[in-house]
Design a protein around this motif. Structure first.
Motif, PDB file in Angstrom:
ATOM      1  N   ASN A 143      -2.771  -7.904 -13.445  1.00  0.00           N
ATOM      2  CA  ASN A 143      -2.527  -7.043 -13.740  1.00  0.00           C
ATOM      3  C   ASN A 143      -1.062  -6.532 -13.161  1.00  0.00           C
ATOM      4  O   ASN A 143      -1.137  -6.195 -12.201  1.00  0.00           O
ATOM      5  N   PRO A 144       0.346  -6.453 -13.406  1.00  0.00           N
ATOM      6  CA  PRO A 144       1.321  -6.316 -11.710  1.00  0.00           C
ATOM      7  C   PRO A 144       1.487  -4.623 -11.900  1.00  0.00           C
ATOM      8  O   PRO A 144       2.676  -4.255 -11.210  1.00  0.00           O
ATOM      9  N   GLU A 145       0.468  -4.050 -12.868  1.00  0.00           N
ATOM     10  CA  GLU A 145       0.742  -2.601 -12.100  1.00  0.00           C
ATOM     11  C   GLU A 145      -0.086  -2.390 -11.017  1.00  0.00           C
ATOM     12  O   GLU A 145       0.179  -1.494 -10.561  1.00  0.00           O
ATOM     13  N   ASN A 146      -0.710  -3.250 -10.485  1.00  0.00           N
ATOM     14  CA  ASN A 146      -1.560  -3.726  -9.219  1.00  0.00           C
ATOM     15  C   ASN A 146       0.185  -3.663  -8.163  1.00  0.00           C
ATOM     16  O   ASN A 146       0.467  -5.078  -8.414  1.00  0.00           O
ATOM     17  N   LEU A 147       0.133  -3.169  -7.043  1.00  0.00           N
ATOM     18  CA  LEU A 147       2.157  -2.954  -7.230  1.00  0.00           C
ATOM     19  C   LEU A 147       1.790  -4.756  -5.746  1.00  0.00           C
ATOM     20  O   LEU A 147       2.825  -5.304  -5.948  1.00  0.00           O
ATOM     21  N   LYS A 194     -14.684   5.627  -8.595  1.00  0.00           N
ATOM     22  CA  LYS A 194     -16.000   6.648  -8.594  1.00  0.00           C
ATOM     23  C   LYS A 194     -15.080   7.998  -8.170  1.00  0.00           C
ATOM     24  O   LYS A 194     -16.099   8.820  -8.219  1.00  0.00           O
ATOM     25  N   ASN A 195     -14.237   8.186  -7.401  1.00  0.00           N
ATOM     26  CA  ASN A 195     -13.044   8.632  -6.552  1.00  0.00           C
ATOM     27  C   ASN A 195     -14.352   9.485  -5.625  1.00  0.00           C
ATOM     28  O   ASN A 195     -14.202  10.945  -5.445  1.00  0.00           O
ATOM     29  N   THR A 196     -14.480   8.815  -4.714  1.00  0.00           N
ATOM     30  CA  THR A 196     -15.912   8.288  -4.149  1.00  0.00           C
ATOM     31  C   THR A 196     -15.019   9.298  -2.144  1.00  0.00           C
ATOM     32  O   THR A 196     -16.009   9.427  -1.850  1.00  0.00           O
ATOM     33  N   HIS A 197     -13.921   8.495  -2.205  1.00  0.00           N
ATOM     34  CA  HIS A 197     -13.927   8.422  -0.554  1.00  0.00           C
ATOM     35  C   HIS A 197     -12.515   8.809  -1.065  1.00  0.00           C
ATOM     36  O   HIS A 197     -11.453   8.551  -1.947  1.00  0.00           O
ATOM     37  N   GLU A 198     -11.187   9.308   0.448  1.00  0.00           N
ATOM     38  CA  GLU A 198     -10.461   9.904   0.326  1.00  0.00           C
ATOM     39  C   GLU A 198      -9.023   8.652   0.311  1.00  0.00           C
ATOM     40  O   GLU A 198      -9.679   7.218   1.081  1.00  0.00           O
ATOM     41  N   ILE A 199      -8.460   9.118  -0.722  1.00  0.00           N
ATOM     42  CA  ILE A 199      -7.555   7.852  -0.695  1.00  0.00           C
ATOM     43  C   ILE A 199      -6.494   8.017   0.265  1.00  0.00           C
ATOM     44  O   ILE A 199      -6.080   8.649   0.417  1.00  0.00           O
ATOM     45  N   LYS A 200      -6.293   6.574  -0.205  1.00  0.00           N
ATOM     46  CA  LYS A 200      -4.761   6.027   1.173  1.00  0.00           C
ATOM     47  C   LYS A 200      -3.913   5.166   0.720  1.00  0.00           C
ATOM     48  O   LYS A 200      -4.149   5.017  -0.649  1.00  0.00           O
ATOM     49  N   LEU A 201      -2.839   4.944   1.178  1.00  0.00           N
ATOM     50  CA  LEU A 201      -1.546   4.576   0.647  1.00  0.00           C
ATOM     51  C   LEU A 201      -1.921   3.037   0.348  1.00  0.00           C
ATOM     52  O   LEU A 201      -1.199   2.975  -0.775  1.00  0.00           O
ATOM     53  N   ILE A 202      -2.898   2.373   1.066  1.00  0.00           N
ATOM     54  CA  ILE A 202      -2.915   0.888   0.950  1.00  0.00           C
ATOM     55  C   ILE A 202      -4.290   1.213  -0.574  1.00  0.00           C
ATOM     56  O   ILE A 202      -3.842   0.004  -1.535  1.00  0.00           O
ATOM     57  N   ALA A 206      -3.061  -1.431  -3.710  1.00  0.00           N
ATOM     58  CA  ALA A 206      -3.446  -2.901  -3.891  1.00  0.00           C
ATOM     59  C   ALA A 206      -4.749  -2.465  -4.641  1.00  0.00           C
ATOM     60  O   ALA A 206      -5.957  -2.984  -5.293  1.00  0.00           O
ATOM     61  N   GLY A 207      -5.404  -0.671  -5.614  1.00  0.00           N
ATOM     62  CA  GLY A 207      -6.377  -0.518  -5.768  1.00  0.00           C
ATOM     63  C   GLY A 207      -6.296  -0.447  -7.506  1.00  0.00           C
ATOM     64  O   GLY A 207      -7.195   0.110  -7.764  1.00  0.00           O
ATOM     65  N   VAL A 208      -5.432  -0.464  -8.153  1.00  0.00           N
ATOM     66  CA  VAL A 208      -5.031  -0.496  -9.505  1.00  0.00           C
ATOM     67  C   VAL A 208      -5.998  -1.912  -9.578  1.00  0.00           C
ATOM     68  O   VAL A 208      -5.838  -3.088  -9.024  1.00  0.00           O
ATOM     69  N   SER A 209      -6.736  -1.462 -10.907  1.00  0.00           N
ATOM     70  CA  SER A 209      -7.516  -3.348 -11.582  1.00  0.00           C
ATOM     71  C   SER A 209      -6.310  -4.183 -11.109  1.00  0.00           C
ATOM     72  O   SER A 209      -5.124  -4.358 -12.255  1.00  0.00           O
ATOM     73  N   PRO A 210      -6.819  -5.333 -10.715  1.00  0.00           N
ATOM     74  CA  PRO A 210      -5.733  -6.480 -10.234  1.00  0.00           C
ATOM     75  C   PRO A 210      -5.775  -7.188 -11.307  1.00  0.00           C
ATOM     76  O   PRO A 210      -5.310  -8.096 -11.853  1.00  0.00           O
ATOM     77  N   ASP A 211      -6.942  -7.285 -12.725  1.00  0.00           N
ATOM     78  CA  ASP A 211      -6.350  -8.290 -13.750  1.00  0.00           C
ATOM     79  C   ASP A 211      -6.683  -7.250 -14.986  1.00  0.00           C
ATOM     80  O   ASP A 211      -6.976  -5.771 -14.404  1.00  0.00           O
ATOM     81  N   GLY A 237     -11.218   0.763 -15.750  1.00  0.00           N
ATOM     82  CA  GLY A 237      -9.979   0.655 -14.948  1.00  0.00           C
ATOM     83  C   GLY A 237      -9.674   1.896 -13.991  1.00  0.00           C
ATOM     84  O   GLY A 237      -9.981   3.249 -15.018  1.00  0.00           O
ATOM     85  N   ILE A 238      -8.544   1.638 -13.613  1.00  0.00           N
ATOM     86  CA  ILE A 238      -8.099   2.297 -12.733  1.00  0.00           C
ATOM     87  C   ILE A 238      -6.440   2.332 -12.963  1.00  0.00           C
ATOM     88  O   ILE A 238      -6.245   0.746 -12.879  1.00  0.00           O
ATOM     89  N   ASP A 239      -5.682   2.783 -13.430  1.00  0.00           N
ATOM     90  CA  ASP A 239      -3.835   2.654 -13.596  1.00  0.00           C
ATOM     91  C   ASP A 239      -2.849   3.158 -12.222  1.00  0.00           C
ATOM     92  O   ASP A 239      -3.492   3.919 -11.650  1.00  0.00           O
ATOM     93  N   LEU A 240      -2.127   2.813 -12.561  1.00  0.00           N
ATOM     94  CA  LEU A 240      -1.407   3.715 -10.992  1.00  0.00           C
ATOM     95  C   LEU A 240      -0.802   5.033 -11.123  1.00  0.00           C
ATOM     96  O   LEU A 240      -1.113   5.381 -10.214  1.00  0.00           O
ATOM     97  N   GLU A 241      -0.352   5.259 -12.510  1.00  0.00           N
ATOM     98  CA  GLU A 241      -0.665   6.893 -12.411  1.00  0.00           C
ATOM     99  C   GLU A 241      -1.282   7.465 -11.483  1.00  0.00           C
ATOM    100  O   GLU A 241      -1.115   8.746 -10.835  1.00  0.00           O
ATOM    101  N   THR A 242      -2.482   7.182 -11.986  1.00  0.00           N
ATOM    102  CA  THR A 242      -4.182   7.351 -11.248  1.00  0.00           C
ATOM    103  C   THR A 242      -4.233   7.949 -10.384  1.00  0.00           C
ATOM    104  O   THR A 242      -4.383   9.036  -9.776  1.00  0.00           O
ATOM    105  N   LEU A 243      -3.755   6.524  -9.195  1.00  0.00           N
ATOM    106  CA  LEU A 243      -3.645   6.933  -8.157  1.00  0.00           C
ATOM    107  C   LEU A 243      -2.907   7.274  -7.850  1.00  0.00           C
ATOM    108  O   LEU A 243      -3.096   7.647  -6.504  1.00  0.00           O
ATOM    109  N   ALA A 244      -1.745   7.404  -8.140  1.00  0.00           N
ATOM    110  CA  ALA A 244      -0.400   7.929  -6.825  1.00  0.00           C
ATOM    111  C   ALA A 244      -0.511   9.163  -8.014  1.00  0.00           C
ATOM    112  O   ALA A 244      -1.343  10.505  -6.572  1.00  0.00           O
ATOM    113  N   GLN A 245      -1.480  10.407  -8.224  1.00  0.00           N
ATOM    114  CA  GLN A 245      -1.438  11.019  -8.723  1.00  0.00           C
ATOM    115  C   GLN A 245      -3.131  11.676  -7.255  1.00  0.00           C
ATOM    116  O   GLN A 245      -2.537  12.890  -7.150  1.00  0.00           O
ATOM    117  N   ARG A 246      -3.266  11.166  -7.528  1.00  0.00           N
ATOM    118  CA  ARG A 246      -4.840  11.350  -6.848  1.00  0.00           C
ATOM    119  C   ARG A 246      -4.089  11.530  -4.974  1.00  0.00           C
ATOM    120  O   ARG A 246      -4.534  12.458  -4.633  1.00  0.00           O
TER     121      ARG A 246
END
Length: 250
Positions: A143-147, A194-202, A206-211, A237-246
């Motif tokens: 999944n190239p959405e995972n940077l 599950k969004n159970t921890h504070e999100i970081k830049l990494i 790297a956190g978008v679903s890799p496949d 799964g998780i997309d890039l837009e969701t993680l960036a918004q978090r």
């Protein structure tokens, strides 16, 4: 790929063990089980680029009559050791030998990114011809959405051609006549999901679903398509837009 077992050793190190891959593949079982309802006595399936045979082995336990093809002798030897039906053949050439409406399931796990774009188009066209009404095409790919995947780890495999964004692969199957297509994002962190921890830049990098996979269905009578509605409407799964918004909200 050569027959000196290089690619089999590469898969063992960088993709994962048979046990791990087979466990991951279980995510597809809810999608294919309705096929057994519709085709109880004729559930034929082809796995393109079958590799070590994890999927072949799994779907045989579900009652499918499956065979696979691959060009790598090292991979085929792993299938043959398990008495799986796997043959040395090119995926597209093999599809072209199959009769119309003869299969309920055609799959290809991490094969699409190895093909030239014209070959990928032809594979999708041949697949819809070969599938029975209501049959499924499953194609899984990085999944190239995972940077990190799209800019780095994708290129670790020397046989990869180019990353395929989910919207492109989904559009291809819709364009060539599939009735519906689902994008299934895969292998993300459970904690991120599950969004159970504070999100970081990494996590954004790297956190978008890799496949991801596209699951495309050939048109069939409405009452047959309806059997699949529940799974096609399930979110994954998780997309890039969701993680960036978090990250922005933090």
């Amino acid at each position: 790929m050569s027959s000196d077992n290089f690619y089999r050793a590469f898969e063992e190190r960088y993709r994962g063990s048979r046990k791990l891959i087979q466990e991951r593949l279980r995510v597809y079982l809810p999608y294919i089980q309705p096929l057994r309802t519709l085709h109880a006595h004729d559930a034929a399936a082809i796995d393109l680029g079958c590799g070590r045979g994890e999927w072949l082995e799994l779907i045989e336990t579900q009652g499918f009559k499956a065979h696979g093809v691959d060009l790598d002798e090292g991979m085929l030897s792993a299938c043959q050791a398990l008495h799986l039906q796997a043959f040395h053949a090119d995926a597209l050439s093999h599809l072209r030998t199959q009769p119309d409406a003869s299969q309920v399931l055609i799959s290809g796990f991490h094969i699409a990114e190895h093909l030239d774009f014209e070959e990928l188009q032809a594979l999708i066209v041949e697949s819809i011809r070969v599938l029975k009404p209501g049959g499924l095409l499953i194609l899984e790919t990085p999944n190239p959405e995972n940077l990190v995947v799209g800019s780095n780890s994708f290129y670790l495999d020397p046989t990869h051609q180019r990353p395929l964004p989910p919207k492109l692969l989904s559009f291809l199957t819709e364009y060539y006549g599939y009735a519906r297509t689902k994008i299934l994002r895969l292998q993300e962190s459970g904690d991120l999901l599950k969004n159970t921890h504070e999100i970081k830049l990494i996590d954004v990098l790297a956190g978008v679903s890799p496949d991801y996979a596209i699951i495309s269905q050939k048109a069939a009578p409405t009452e047959e398509m309806r059997i699949f509605d529940a799974v096609f409407n399930t979110a994954h799964g998780i997309d890039l837009e969701t993680l960036a918004q978090r990250f922005d909200e933090k």
